[in-house]
Design a protein around this motif. Structure first.
Motif, PDB file in Angstrom:
ATOM      1  N   LEU A  75       0.827  -1.209   0.000  1.00  0.00           N
ATOM      2  CA  LEU A  75       0.000   0.000   0.000  1.00  0.00           C
ATOM      3  C   LEU A  75       0.862   1.260   0.000  1.00  0.00           C
ATOM      4  O   LEU A  75       0.584   2.217  -0.732  1.00  0.00           O
ATOM      5  CB  LEU A  75      -0.924  -0.015   1.209  1.00  0.00           C
ATOM      6  CG  LEU A  75      -1.903   1.143   1.324  1.00  0.00           C
ATOM      7  CD1 LEU A  75      -2.869   1.126   0.147  1.00  0.00           C
ATOM      8  CD2 LEU A  75      -2.649   1.071   2.627  1.00  0.00           C
ATOM      9  N   ILE A  76       1.930   1.255   0.786  1.00  0.00           N
ATOM     10  CA  ILE A  76       2.835   2.406   0.839  1.00  0.00           C
ATOM     11  C   ILE A  76       3.522   2.610  -0.509  1.00  0.00           C
ATOM     12  O   ILE A  76       3.628   3.736  -1.013  1.00  0.00           O
ATOM     13  CB  ILE A  76       3.865   2.222   1.974  1.00  0.00           C
ATOM     14  CG1 ILE A  76       3.169   2.306   3.325  1.00  0.00           C
ATOM     15  CG2 ILE A  76       4.986   3.255   1.877  1.00  0.00           C
ATOM     16  CD1 ILE A  76       4.036   1.897   4.496  1.00  0.00           C
ATOM     17  N   LEU A  77       3.984   1.506  -1.121  1.00  0.00           N
ATOM     18  CA  LEU A  77       4.646   1.617  -2.417  1.00  0.00           C
ATOM     19  C   LEU A  77       3.678   2.068  -3.502  1.00  0.00           C
ATOM     20  O   LEU A  77       4.038   2.834  -4.406  1.00  0.00           O
ATOM     21  CB  LEU A  77       5.288   0.280  -2.791  1.00  0.00           C
ATOM     22  CG  LEU A  77       6.507  -0.105  -1.948  1.00  0.00           C
ATOM     23  CD1 LEU A  77       6.902  -1.543  -2.226  1.00  0.00           C
ATOM     24  CD2 LEU A  77       7.662   0.834  -2.211  1.00  0.00           C
ATOM     25  N   MET A  78       2.424   1.613  -3.427  1.00  0.00           N
ATOM     26  CA  MET A  78       1.416   2.038  -4.393  1.00  0.00           C
ATOM     27  C   MET A  78       1.138   3.536  -4.256  1.00  0.00           C
ATOM     28  O   MET A  78       0.998   4.245  -5.253  1.00  0.00           O
ATOM     29  CB  MET A  78       0.135   1.240  -4.184  1.00  0.00           C
ATOM     30  CG  MET A  78      -0.904   1.447  -5.253  1.00  0.00           C
ATOM     31  SD  MET A  78      -0.503   0.666  -6.814  1.00  0.00           S
ATOM     32  CE  MET A  78      -0.744  -1.034  -6.386  1.00  0.00           C
ATOM     33  N   ALA A  79       1.096   4.028  -3.020  1.00  0.00           N
ATOM     34  CA  ALA A  79       0.892   5.458  -2.789  1.00  0.00           C
ATOM     35  C   ALA A  79       2.080   6.269  -3.306  1.00  0.00           C
ATOM     36  O   ALA A  79       1.911   7.343  -3.892  1.00  0.00           O
ATOM     37  CB  ALA A  79       0.673   5.722  -1.307  1.00  0.00           C
ATOM     38  N   ALA A  80       3.302   5.748  -3.113  1.00  0.00           N
ATOM     39  CA  ALA A  80       4.487   6.441  -3.623  1.00  0.00           C
ATOM     40  C   ALA A  80       4.467   6.493  -5.148  1.00  0.00           C
ATOM     41  O   ALA A  80       4.832   7.518  -5.743  1.00  0.00           O
ATOM     42  CB  ALA A  80       5.754   5.740  -3.135  1.00  0.00           C
ATOM     43  N   LEU A  98       7.117   3.805 -11.923  1.00  0.00           N
ATOM     44  CA  LEU A  98       7.060   2.426 -12.406  1.00  0.00           C
ATOM     45  C   LEU A  98       7.814   1.477 -11.481  1.00  0.00           C
ATOM     46  O   LEU A  98       7.394   0.341 -11.263  1.00  0.00           O
ATOM     47  CB  LEU A  98       7.621   2.346 -13.825  1.00  0.00           C
ATOM     48  CG  LEU A  98       6.745   2.968 -14.916  1.00  0.00           C
ATOM     49  CD1 LEU A  98       7.479   2.952 -16.249  1.00  0.00           C
ATOM     50  CD2 LEU A  98       5.417   2.247 -15.016  1.00  0.00           C
ATOM     51  N   VAL A  99       8.923   1.925 -10.913  1.00  0.00           N
ATOM     52  CA  VAL A  99       9.672   1.101  -9.969  1.00  0.00           C
ATOM     53  C   VAL A  99       8.837   0.842  -8.717  1.00  0.00           C
ATOM     54  O   VAL A  99       8.740  -0.295  -8.244  1.00  0.00           O
ATOM     55  CB  VAL A  99      11.018   1.777  -9.605  1.00  0.00           C
ATOM     56  CG1 VAL A  99      11.663   1.115  -8.408  1.00  0.00           C
ATOM     57  CG2 VAL A  99      11.953   1.740 -10.793  1.00  0.00           C
ATOM     58  N   ALA A 133       7.362  -2.760  -7.472  1.00  0.00           N
ATOM     59  CA  ALA A 133       7.678  -3.254  -6.132  1.00  0.00           C
ATOM     60  C   ALA A 133       6.407  -3.563  -5.347  1.00  0.00           C
ATOM     61  O   ALA A 133       6.337  -4.564  -4.626  1.00  0.00           O
ATOM     62  CB  ALA A 133       8.527  -2.234  -5.379  1.00  0.00           C
ATOM     63  N   SER A 134       5.390  -2.734  -5.496  1.00  0.00           N
ATOM     64  CA  SER A 134       4.139  -2.997  -4.775  1.00  0.00           C
ATOM     65  C   SER A 134       3.448  -4.243  -5.309  1.00  0.00           C
ATOM     66  O   SER A 134       2.879  -5.023  -4.535  1.00  0.00           O
ATOM     67  CB  SER A 134       3.202  -1.797  -4.855  1.00  0.00           C
ATOM     68  OG  SER A 134       2.700  -1.637  -6.167  1.00  0.00           O
ATOM     69  N   LEU A 135       3.518  -4.475  -6.607  1.00  0.00           N
ATOM     70  CA  LEU A 135       2.927  -5.691  -7.181  1.00  0.00           C
ATOM     71  C   LEU A 135       3.673  -6.936  -6.709  1.00  0.00           C
ATOM     72  O   LEU A 135       3.066  -7.973  -6.436  1.00  0.00           O
ATOM     73  CB  LEU A 135       2.909  -5.611  -8.701  1.00  0.00           C
ATOM     74  CG  LEU A 135       1.934  -4.591  -9.285  1.00  0.00           C
ATOM     75  CD1 LEU A 135       2.112  -4.500 -10.793  1.00  0.00           C
ATOM     76  CD2 LEU A 135       0.509  -4.946  -8.927  1.00  0.00           C
ATOM     77  N   ILE A 136       4.992  -6.841  -6.592  1.00  0.00           N
ATOM     78  CA  ILE A 136       5.775  -7.971  -6.076  1.00  0.00           C
ATOM     79  C   ILE A 136       5.400  -8.248  -4.622  1.00  0.00           C
ATOM     80  O   ILE A 136       5.225  -9.395  -4.227  1.00  0.00           O
ATOM     81  CB  ILE A 136       7.285  -7.685  -6.220  1.00  0.00           C
ATOM     82  CG1 ILE A 136       7.680  -7.746  -7.696  1.00  0.00           C
ATOM     83  CG2 ILE A 136       8.111  -8.673  -5.399  1.00  0.00           C
ATOM     84  CD1 ILE A 136       9.085  -7.260  -7.971  1.00  0.00           C
ATOM     85  N   CYS A 137       5.227  -7.200  -3.829  1.00  0.00           N
ATOM     86  CA  CYS A 137       4.838  -7.381  -2.429  1.00  0.00           C
ATOM     87  C   CYS A 137       3.456  -8.020  -2.327  1.00  0.00           C
ATOM     88  O   CYS A 137       3.233  -8.889  -1.492  1.00  0.00           O
ATOM     89  CB  CYS A 137       4.834  -6.041  -1.705  1.00  0.00           C
ATOM     90  SG  CYS A 137       6.469  -5.395  -1.384  1.00  0.00           S
TER      91      CYS A 137
END
Length: 56
Positions: free
Chosen positions: A6-11, A35-36, A40-44
């Motif tokens: 969630l944090i990476l998606m917000a970033a 995109l990075v 990363a959020s999709l991998i998490c």
């Protein structure tokens, strides 16, 4: 949803919003960072769903 995902998606969303704001020089850097963070959020999310770990 995993908190880290969630944090990476917000970033990623913030980076895409900065890129859409129209700054000329940093436009492509913000898209690349977005995109990075999105990848990363999709991998998490994937590792949280399957319970598997990358590389092990």
């Amino acid at each position: 949803m995993d908190v880290l995902a969630l944090i990476l998606m917000a970033a990623a969303l913030v980076m895409f919003l900065f890129a859409a704001s129209g700054r000329e020089l940093r436009h492509f850097n913000e898209i690349a960072l977005g995109l990075v963070f999105l990848a990363a959020s999709l991998i998490c999310q994937f590792t949280a769903i399957t319970g598997s770990h990358i590389g092990g």
